[in-house]
Scaffold this active site. Structure first.
Site, PDB file in Angstrom:
ATOM      1  N   PHE A 163       0.674  -0.858   0.488  1.00 56.49           N
ATOM      2  CA  PHE A 163      -0.156  -0.112  -0.161  1.00 56.49           C
ATOM      3  C   PHE A 163       1.219   1.230  -0.351  1.00 56.49           C
ATOM      4  CE2 PHE A 163      -4.050   2.760   1.681  1.00 56.49           C
ATOM      5  CZ  PHE A 163      -4.245   2.296   0.604  1.00 56.49           C
ATOM      6  N   GLY A 164       1.563   1.394  -1.070  1.00 61.82           N
ATOM      7  CA  GLY A 164       2.327   2.803  -0.956  1.00 61.82           C
ATOM      8  C   GLY A 164       1.641   3.443  -1.754  1.00 61.82           C
ATOM      9  N   ARG A 165       2.879   4.235  -3.061  1.00 57.77           N
ATOM     10  CA  ARG A 165       2.018   5.155  -3.512  1.00 57.77           C
ATOM     11  C   ARG A 165       1.484   4.687  -4.801  1.00 57.77           C
ATOM     12  NH1 ARG A 165       7.868   6.865  -2.851  1.00 57.77           N
ATOM     13  NH2 ARG A 165       8.170   4.708  -3.639  1.00 57.77           N
ATOM     14  N   ILE A 166       1.395   3.617  -5.328  1.00 59.26           N
ATOM     15  CA  ILE A 166       0.454   2.947  -6.518  1.00 59.26           C
ATOM     16  C   ILE A 166      -0.348   2.227  -6.327  1.00 59.26           C
ATOM     17  CG2 ILE A 166       0.688   1.404  -8.519  1.00 59.26           C
ATOM     18  CD1 ILE A 166       3.512   1.960  -8.837  1.00 59.26           C
ATOM     19  N   THR A 244       1.578  -5.762 -11.609  1.00 60.25           N
ATOM     20  CA  THR A 244       2.245  -4.583 -12.409  1.00 60.25           C
ATOM     21  C   THR A 244       3.045  -4.272 -10.879  1.00 60.25           C
ATOM     22  OG1 THR A 244       0.634  -2.841 -11.295  1.00 60.25           O
ATOM     23  CG2 THR A 244       0.068  -3.418 -13.362  1.00 60.25           C
ATOM     24  N   SER A 245       3.549  -5.559  -9.960  1.00 59.97           N
ATOM     25  CA  SER A 245       4.865  -5.255  -9.718  1.00 59.97           C
ATOM     26  C   SER A 245       6.469  -5.015 -10.053  1.00 59.97           C
ATOM     27  CB  SER A 245       4.681  -5.354  -7.918  1.00 59.97           C
ATOM     28  OG  SER A 245       4.909  -6.711  -8.467  1.00 59.97           O
ATOM     29  N   ARG A 246       6.824  -6.002  -9.981  1.00 59.05           N
ATOM     30  CA  ARG A 246       7.884  -6.981 -10.505  1.00 59.05           C
ATOM     31  C   ARG A 246       7.319  -8.690 -10.493  1.00 59.05           C
ATOM     32  NH1 ARG A 246       9.423  -2.788 -12.266  1.00 59.05           N
ATOM     33  NH2 ARG A 246      10.956  -1.983 -11.660  1.00 59.05           N
ATOM     34  N   GLU A 275      11.895 -11.408 -17.611  1.00 60.91           N
ATOM     35  CA  GLU A 275      11.469 -10.882 -18.639  1.00 60.91           C
ATOM     36  C   GLU A 275      12.893 -10.469 -19.971  1.00 60.91           C
ATOM     37  OE1 GLU A 275      10.490  -6.627 -16.922  1.00 60.91           O
ATOM     38  OE2 GLU A 275       9.010  -7.790 -16.168  1.00 60.91           O
ATOM     39  N   HIS A 293       5.758  -5.615 -19.862  1.00 55.76           N
ATOM     40  CA  HIS A 293       6.063  -4.435 -19.052  1.00 55.76           C
ATOM     41  C   HIS A 293       5.922  -2.437 -18.794  1.00 55.76           C
ATOM     42  CE1 HIS A 293       9.222  -3.760 -15.219  1.00 55.76           C
ATOM     43  NE2 HIS A 293       8.527  -2.960 -16.012  1.00 55.76           N
ATOM     44  N   ILE A 294       4.440  -2.262 -19.627  1.00 55.34           N
ATOM     45  CA  ILE A 294       4.446  -0.867 -20.095  1.00 55.34           C
ATOM     46  C   ILE A 294       3.419  -0.154 -18.855  1.00 55.34           C
ATOM     47  CG2 ILE A 294       4.696  -1.385 -22.500  1.00 55.34           C
ATOM     48  CD1 ILE A 294       1.580  -1.708 -22.074  1.00 55.34           C
ATOM     49  N   GLY A 295       3.673  -0.948 -17.288  1.00 54.00           N
ATOM     50  CA  GLY A 295       3.103   0.247 -16.788  1.00 54.00           C
ATOM     51  C   GLY A 295       3.596   2.037 -16.889  1.00 54.00           C
TER      52      GLY A 295
HETATM   53  P1  NAD Z   1       6.407   2.185  -2.733  1.00 58.54           P
HETATM   54  O1  NAD Z   1       7.347   2.382  -1.664  1.00 58.54           O
HETATM   55  O2  NAD Z   1       5.408   4.058  -2.674  1.00 58.54           O
HETATM   56  O3  NAD Z   1       5.469   0.902  -2.200  1.00 58.54           O
HETATM   57  C1  NAD Z   1       5.704   0.425  -1.836  1.00 58.54           C
HETATM   58  C2  NAD Z   1       4.960  -0.987  -0.561  1.00 58.54           C
HETATM   59  O4  NAD Z   1       5.090  -2.092  -0.786  1.00 58.54           O
HETATM   60  C3  NAD Z   1       5.226   0.341   0.662  1.00 58.54           C
HETATM   61  O5  NAD Z   1       3.886   0.551   0.851  1.00 58.54           O
HETATM   62  C4  NAD Z   1       5.912  -1.519   1.476  1.00 58.54           C
HETATM   63  O6  NAD Z   1       5.775  -1.182   2.790  1.00 58.54           O
HETATM   64  C5  NAD Z   1       5.250  -2.267   1.116  1.00 58.54           C
HETATM   65  N1  NAD Z   1       5.678  -3.634   1.134  1.00 58.54           N
HETATM   66  C6  NAD Z   1       6.922  -3.928   1.309  1.00 58.54           C
HETATM   67  N2  NAD Z   1       7.392  -4.814   1.403  1.00 58.54           N
HETATM   68  C7  NAD Z   1       6.228  -5.613   1.305  1.00 58.54           C
HETATM   69  C8  NAD Z   1       5.527  -7.330   1.930  1.00 58.54           C
HETATM   70  N3  NAD Z   1       6.178  -7.540   2.376  1.00 58.54           N
HETATM   71  N4  NAD Z   1       4.278  -6.932   2.019  1.00 58.54           N
HETATM   72  C9  NAD Z   1       3.419  -5.980   0.879  1.00 58.54           C
HETATM   73  N5  NAD Z   1       3.713  -5.235   0.792  1.00 58.54           N
HETATM   74  C10 NAD Z   1       5.115  -5.032   1.068  1.00 58.54           C
HETATM   75  O7  NAD Z   1       6.275   2.068  -4.330  1.00 58.54           O
HETATM   76  P2  NAD Z   1       5.608   2.249  -5.734  1.00 58.54           P
HETATM   77  O8  NAD Z   1       6.566   3.538  -6.364  1.00 58.54           O
HETATM   78  O9  NAD Z   1       4.181   2.120  -5.264  1.00 58.54           O
HETATM   79  O10 NAD Z   1       5.670   1.493  -6.551  1.00 58.54           O
HETATM   80  C11 NAD Z   1       6.030  -0.146  -5.876  1.00 58.54           C
HETATM   81  C12 NAD Z   1       6.669  -1.299  -7.229  1.00 58.54           C
HETATM   82  O11 NAD Z   1       5.452  -0.723  -8.677  1.00 58.54           O
HETATM   83  C13 NAD Z   1       7.958  -0.399  -7.367  1.00 58.54           C
HETATM   84  O12 NAD Z   1       8.984  -0.961  -6.677  1.00 58.54           O
HETATM   85  C14 NAD Z   1       8.430  -0.813  -8.834  1.00 58.54           C
HETATM   86  O13 NAD Z   1       9.038  -2.532  -8.698  1.00 58.54           O
HETATM   87  C15 NAD Z   1       7.121  -1.258  -9.689  1.00 58.54           C
HETATM   88  N6  NAD Z   1       6.365   0.025 -10.837  1.00 58.54           N
HETATM   89  C16 NAD Z   1       6.370  -1.420 -12.053  1.00 58.54           C
HETATM   90  C17 NAD Z   1       6.049  -0.257 -13.447  1.00 58.54           C
HETATM   91  C18 NAD Z   1       5.688  -1.295 -14.400  1.00 58.54           C
HETATM   92  O14 NAD Z   1       6.334  -1.031 -15.171  1.00 58.54           O
HETATM   93  N7  NAD Z   1       4.816  -1.923 -14.671  1.00 58.54           N
HETATM   94  C19 NAD Z   1       5.531   0.476 -13.004  1.00 58.54           C
HETATM   95  C20 NAD Z   1       5.997   1.458 -11.415  1.00 58.54           C
HETATM   96  C21 NAD Z   1       6.250   0.764 -10.575  1.00 58.54           C
END
Ligand code: NAD
Length: 343
Positions: A163-166, A244-246, A275, A293-295
């Site tokens: 529950f971070g920014r995205i 859409t994470s990794r 990938e 991978h176009i997030g």
């Molecule tokens: P962020 O750091 O704001 O959010 C990540 C969240 O994950 C944090 O709130 C953190 O507390 C939580 N977290 C940490 N460990 C955890 C666990 N074990 N279980 C559950 N949650 C946990 O990051 P963001 O800006 O929201 O980005 C998140 C991720 O999205 C990036 O790290 C990146 O890998 C991925 N991303 C992918 C694309 C894409 O093109 N698909 C684009 C942008 C970001």
């Protein structure tokens, strides 16, 4: 001596402009159509550079970081930085930066597009329509799943992992669909429990309850294969997984098996374990929507990411604290002070 910044990918012009103004010598390394250089070429380039500005699609392992004892910094183009051996950089006193915030809304848009496309089988229906297979009533109906409350007026449950920014931006998108939102994020548990409009759940409970599970945590040792066979078995048979994470956050082999057996209804993926390779059988499934991978891939957002990555690189070049440092502790380390003493 002139300082050098190496950019081994086709950076948008708006970011190049920031670098050019810095008065550093900037070296762009890529093919005429934006083809990425090989690891070997990056390795060669790194030997003769002060600051590296890679894209998040490029792996920067220990041996590369160690190759140049005078490397001053690594400014990643991307918010995720699992492509860089940050532990090694920190040990050696090298600051690493990323590009948060500017891509939050765009990536959340894509996650939401995957929710809708997977639930309503939009790509499959599109292909059916344009390929001339649609013969009118009586044909294939592409029966989907509701995202909103549907005819029975029953709100659906959205489970957000990370529950971070995205993750929070995705939650905002769900509001228009009247969903119940449950969240798992062990680092922010206390904070989330005090929030209005979302409920905290432990991982297993979230998986059992959700109609849609969407992944937004960073890739770390703890989140690698966070979703494997055991977790997929807990999900409802009519639930959908969105990633859409990794890629390595999900055990892709276990996911293919769960999708084949109908243990879950579908998956919408933007990222993969290796990938650009896909796990055997994944692309043959009918209940998946797969993106390359176009997030963050809109011209505006990629441009702003380039500007941010360039500003981080320029700050390192000027000996200032970069705005988006991910290994903050490095700035007080003797290794860093020794390194800047040699500049
Ligand atoms: P962020 O750091 O704001 O959010 C990540 C969240 O994950 C944090 O709130 C953190 O507390 C939580 N977290 C940490 N460990 C955890 C666990 N074990 N279980 C559950 N949650 C946990 O990051 P963001 O800006 O929201 O980005 C998140 C991720 O999205 C990036 O790290 C990146 O890998 C991925 N991303 C992918 C694309 C894409 O093109 N698909 C684009 C942008 C970001």
């Amino acid at each position: 001596m002139l300082q050098k910044i190496l950019v081994p990918w086709a950076m948008p012009e708006i970011g190049r402009e920031v670098l050019r103004k810095s008065k550093a010598e900037v070296i762009f390394l890529h093919g005429p159509k934006g083809e990425l250089p090989t690891s070997k070429d990056i390795m060669k380039g790194i030997l003769n550079t002060d600051i590296l500005l890679p894209s998040a699609f490029q792996s920067i392992p220990r041996e590369m970081i160690k190759a140049n004892p005078d490397l001053r910094g690594i400014a990643n183009f991307g918010v995720g930085y699992n492509n860089i051996d940050v532990k090694c950089a920190t040990e050696l006193g090298i600051p690493v930066t990323n590009t948060p915030k500017v891509l939050t809304e765009t990536t959340a848009d894509l996650a939401w597009a995957l929710v809708m496309a997977t639930a309503r089988k939009i790509p499959q229906a599109h292909i059916h329509t344009i390929s001339g297979k649609w013969k009118g009533p009586g044909g294939k109906t592409f029966m989907g799943l509701d995202i909103g409350p549907g005819g029975s007026n029953k709100p659906k449950v959205l489970g957000i992992i990370g529950f971070g920014r995205i993750g929070q931006a995705v939650m905002r998108r769900s509001r228009g669909f009247k969903m119940k939102v449950i969240v798992y994020d062990p680092i922010k548990k206390e904070k989330i429990e005090k929030m209005r409009g979302v409920e905290y759940r432990e991982l297993d409970d979230l998986l059992r309850e959700s109609d849609f599970v969407t992944l937004h945590c960073a890739l770390t040792k703890e989140t690698q294969h966070l979703i494997g066979k055991k977790q997929l078995d807990l999900m409802k048979s009519n639930a959908i997984l969105i990633n859409t994470s990794r890629g390595p956050v999900v055990d892709e082999k276990a996911l293919v098996s769960a999708l084949k057996k109908g243990k879950i209804a579908g998956a919408g993926l933007d990222v993969y374990e290796e990938e650009p390779k896909l796990s055997p059988g994944l692309s043959k499934l009918e209940n998946v929507v797969l993106l390359p991978h176009i997030g963050s891939a809109t011209a505006d957002t990629r441009g702003q990411m380039a500007v941010l990555a360039a500003k981080n690189a320029v700050a390192i070049f000027r000996g200032k604290k970069p705005p988006n440092i991910v290994n903050q502790e490095v700035l007080d380390s003797p290794q860093y002070l020794q390194r800047i003493g040699r500049w």
